[in-house]
Design a protein around this motif. Structure first.
Motif, PDB file in Angstrom:
ATOM      1  N   GLU A  24       0.853  -1.183   0.000  1.00 30.76           N
ATOM      2  CA  GLU A  24       0.000   0.000   0.000  1.00 30.76           C
ATOM      3  C   GLU A  24       0.891   1.237   0.000  1.00 30.76           C
ATOM      4  N   ILE A  25       0.709   2.109  -0.984  1.00 30.07           N
ATOM      5  CA  ILE A  25       1.531   3.307  -1.092  1.00 30.07           C
ATOM      6  C   ILE A  25       0.657   4.540  -1.294  1.00 30.07           C
ATOM      7  N   GLU A  26       1.197   5.677  -0.865  1.00 24.77           N
ATOM      8  CA  GLU A  26       0.562   6.963  -1.115  1.00 24.77           C
ATOM      9  C   GLU A  26       1.276   7.620  -2.292  1.00 24.77           C
ATOM     10  N   ILE A  27       0.511   8.149  -3.216  1.00 22.07           N
ATOM     11  CA  ILE A  27       1.080   8.761  -4.420  1.00 22.07           C
ATOM     12  C   ILE A  27       0.668  10.223  -4.488  1.00 22.07           C
ATOM     13  N   SER A  28       1.625  11.093  -4.720  1.00 27.39           N
ATOM     14  CA  SER A  28       1.332  12.504  -4.951  1.00 27.39           C
ATOM     15  C   SER A  28       2.140  12.980  -6.148  1.00 27.39           C
ATOM     16  N   ILE A  29       1.657  13.999  -6.825  1.00 27.29           N
ATOM     17  CA  ILE A  29       2.271  14.491  -8.063  1.00 27.29           C
ATOM     18  C   ILE A  29       2.506  15.988  -7.959  1.00 27.29           C
ATOM     19  N   GLU A  30       3.683  16.402  -8.433  1.00 25.51           N
ATOM     20  CA  GLU A  30       4.020  17.828  -8.480  1.00 25.51           C
ATOM     21  C   GLU A  30       4.235  18.228  -9.937  1.00 25.51           C
ATOM     22  N   THR A  31       3.608  19.303 -10.371  1.00 22.01           N
ATOM     23  CA  THR A  31       3.700  19.761 -11.754  1.00 22.01           C
ATOM     24  C   THR A  31       4.985  20.570 -11.961  1.00 22.01           C
ATOM     25  N   PRO A  32       5.339  20.858 -13.214  1.00 21.22           N
ATOM     26  CA  PRO A  32       6.544  21.668 -13.474  1.00 21.22           C
ATOM     27  C   PRO A  32       6.513  23.043 -12.816  1.00 21.22           C
ATOM     28  N   GLU A  35       3.144  23.169  -8.521  1.00 22.91           N
ATOM     29  CA  GLU A  35       1.822  22.881  -7.952  1.00 22.91           C
ATOM     30  C   GLU A  35       1.745  21.410  -7.542  1.00 22.91           C
ATOM     31  N   LYS A  36       1.289  21.148  -6.338  1.00 22.43           N
ATOM     32  CA  LYS A  36       1.132  19.781  -5.854  1.00 22.43           C
ATOM     33  C   LYS A  36      -0.333  19.389  -5.904  1.00 22.43           C
ATOM     34  N   LEU A  37      -0.598  18.316  -6.645  1.00 23.82           N
ATOM     35  CA  LEU A  37      -1.973  17.844  -6.754  1.00 23.82           C
ATOM     36  C   LEU A  37      -2.376  17.137  -5.473  1.00 23.82           C
ATOM     37  N   PRO A  38      -3.664  17.054  -5.188  1.00 23.09           N
ATOM     38  CA  PRO A  38      -4.111  16.319  -3.996  1.00 23.09           C
ATOM     39  C   PRO A  38      -3.616  14.878  -4.030  1.00 23.09           C
ATOM     40  N   GLY A  39      -3.344  14.297  -2.871  1.00 22.12           N
ATOM     41  CA  GLY A  39      -2.910  12.907  -2.811  1.00 22.12           C
ATOM     42  C   GLY A  39      -3.910  12.004  -3.497  1.00 22.12           C
ATOM     43  N   LEU A  40      -3.417  11.083  -4.310  1.00 23.33           N
ATOM     44  CA  LEU A  40      -4.315  10.210  -5.057  1.00 23.33           C
ATOM     45  C   LEU A  40      -5.001   9.227  -4.114  1.00 23.33           C
ATOM     46  N   SER A  41      -6.233   8.955  -4.425  1.00 26.80           N
ATOM     47  CA  SER A  41      -7.032   8.055  -3.598  1.00 26.80           C
ATOM     48  C   SER A  41      -7.165   6.710  -4.293  1.00 26.80           C
ATOM     49  N   GLU A  42      -6.825   5.652  -3.585  1.00 22.03           N
ATOM     50  CA  GLU A  42      -6.939   4.311  -4.172  1.00 22.03           C
ATOM     51  C   GLU A  42      -8.396   3.866  -4.127  1.00 22.03           C
ATOM     52  N   LYS A  43      -9.085   4.106  -5.205  1.00 19.42           N
ATOM     53  CA  LYS A  43     -10.493   3.737  -5.279  1.00 19.42           C
ATOM     54  C   LYS A  43     -10.817   3.272  -6.683  1.00 19.42           C
ATOM     55  N   ILE A  44     -11.850   2.493  -6.783  1.00 19.00           N
ATOM     56  CA  ILE A  44     -12.263   1.967  -8.075  1.00 19.00           C
ATOM     57  C   ILE A  44     -12.790   3.112  -8.934  1.00 19.00           C
ATOM     58  N   GLY A  45     -12.461   3.062 -10.211  1.00 18.70           N
ATOM     59  CA  GLY A  45     -12.919   4.103 -11.112  1.00 18.70           C
ATOM     60  C   GLY A  45     -11.799   5.065 -11.468  1.00 18.70           C
ATOM     61  N   THR A  46     -12.130   6.052 -12.251  1.00 22.51           N
ATOM     62  CA  THR A  46     -11.143   7.004 -12.756  1.00 22.51           C
ATOM     63  C   THR A  46     -11.187   8.295 -11.946  1.00 22.51           C
ATOM     64  N   GLN A  47      -9.998   8.781 -11.598  1.00 23.65           N
ATOM     65  CA  GLN A  47      -9.877  10.073 -10.934  1.00 23.65           C
ATOM     66  C   GLN A  47      -9.373  11.085 -11.958  1.00 23.65           C
ATOM     67  N   ARG A  48      -9.860  12.302 -11.868  1.00 23.52           N
ATOM     68  CA  ARG A  48      -9.465  13.326 -12.844  1.00 23.52           C
ATOM     69  C   ARG A  48      -8.954  14.565 -12.109  1.00 23.52           C
ATOM     70  N   TYR A  49      -7.819  15.082 -12.579  1.00 19.47           N
ATOM     71  CA  TYR A  49      -7.212  16.264 -11.989  1.00 19.47           C
ATOM     72  C   TYR A  49      -6.843  17.236 -13.110  1.00 19.47           C
ATOM     73  N   ARG A  50      -6.804  18.518 -12.781  1.00 19.25           N
ATOM     74  CA  ARG A  50      -6.380  19.533 -13.741  1.00 19.25           C
ATOM     75  C   ARG A  50      -5.072  20.124 -13.240  1.00 19.25           C
ATOM     76  N   ALA A  51      -4.064  20.150 -14.112  1.00 21.22           N
ATOM     77  CA  ALA A  51      -2.762  20.695 -13.754  1.00 21.22           C
ATOM     78  C   ALA A  51      -2.252  21.547 -14.903  1.00 21.22           C
ATOM     79  N   TRP A  88       8.021  16.860 -14.241  1.00 21.14           N
ATOM     80  CA  TRP A  88       6.962  16.391 -13.357  1.00 21.14           C
ATOM     81  C   TRP A  88       7.594  15.474 -12.307  1.00 21.14           C
ATOM     82  N   LYS A  89       7.107  15.552 -11.096  1.00 18.87           N
ATOM     83  CA  LYS A  89       7.648  14.733 -10.010  1.00 18.87           C
ATOM     84  C   LYS A  89       6.556  13.839  -9.434  1.00 18.87           C
ATOM     85  N   LEU A  90       6.904  12.576  -9.294  1.00 18.85           N
ATOM     86  CA  LEU A  90       5.984  11.590  -8.732  1.00 18.85           C
ATOM     87  C   LEU A  90       6.566  11.112  -7.401  1.00 18.85           C
TER      88      LEU A  90
END
Length: 257
Positions: A24-32, A35-51, A88-90
């Motif tokens: 089990e891991i926590e994933i977060s993304i930083e844009t060029p 900007e740091k996007l909200p921590g990704l949630s491990e859930k069924i289905g597609t998550q959408r973010y704007r960066a 981009w940083k993961l």
């Protein structure tokens, strides 16, 4: 942290992360832009973010009937024409780790901008389906003109439960027919595979048709090819993740009777 560069004028991109489903891991993304996007949630289905100029779709996969790993799929989609370029940083943070291994993949085949890619990539475990299957004969490539390993050829790795590739064959500047007629020099593992296919056919003809070895098929062909493979300059240990058991040699693969 994994740093990934997206070059200018990139119109689409996908990224795959594979890990043990038990981890089990926590994933977060930083844009060029930082900007740091909200921590990704491990859930069924597609998550959408704007960066910035990019829409990011994230899909968490589940284990399947034939594998215990998990794919986390990222799709980068331009809001208008091009993706947001830059670094981009993961960030991956272990929450509950039992195995601790993961791999990330970008599309191959030279379809991306030359600037797009990981900042610190590794060549191990770059074999692709179906060459990762246990019972296939997995073929890499070498340059027969220079007698040197072809650096574009996929490698095996320690995380595979069996050694791959099995051997290598010529795959650089191979004369082949082209659409519309004529011939041209082609490069790639796709041009190394036919050498081994032809070798296997010749061996089976010798064994089965000529009755020298009536049961010469399947894993037996692979075993003979491995035994007959020749050393490649620059490699001391065999098998290895780059060229397996060595270079294709048909004469050395047919046993004496």
């Amino acid at each position: 942290m994994i740093e990934m560069s997206i070059g200018p004028y990139e119109t689409t991109l996908n990224l795959q992360l594979w890990k043990a489903y038990a981890d089990e891991i926590e994933i977060s993304i930083e844009t060029p832009s930082g900007e740091k996007l909200p921590g990704l949630s491990e859930k069924i289905g597609t998550q959408r973010y704007r960066a910035g100029e990019t829409d990011l779709l994230v899909y968490y996969g589940k284990p399947g009937p034939f594998q215990v790993t998990q794919e986390i799929y990222f799709e980068f989609i331009p809001a208008e024409t091009y993706l947001t370029s830059g670094i981009w940083k993961l960030y991956l943070r272990g929450r509950r780790i039992k195995e601790g291994n993961y791999n990330l993949w970008l599309p191959g085949g030279n379809i991306l901008n030359p600037v797009t890619g990981f900042y610190r990539p590794t060549a191990e475990e770059t074999l692709t389906i179906p060459s990762t299957a246990a019972r296939v004969i997995t073929v890499g490539a070498y340059d027969s003109g220079l007698n040197a390993f072809a650096d574009f050829s996929g490698r095996g790795g320690k995380q595979l439960v069996y050694f791959k590739p099995d051997l290598v064959a010529p795959g650089v500047d191979i004369t082949a027919p082209v659409p519309g007629g004529g011939y041209s020099g082609m490069t790639g593992t796709s041009f190394a595979v036919p050498f081994v296919t032809g070798a296997a056919a010749l061996m089976m003809e010798w064994g089965i048709v000529r009755k020298n070895d009536p049961f010469l098929w399947g894993e037996k062909v692979k075993a003979y090819l491995r035994r007959g493979a020749q050393p490649q300059p620059g490699f001391e240990q065999y098998p290895n993740a780059s060229i397996g058991w060595g270079r294709l040699c048909v004469s050395g693969s047919i046993p004496e009777i």
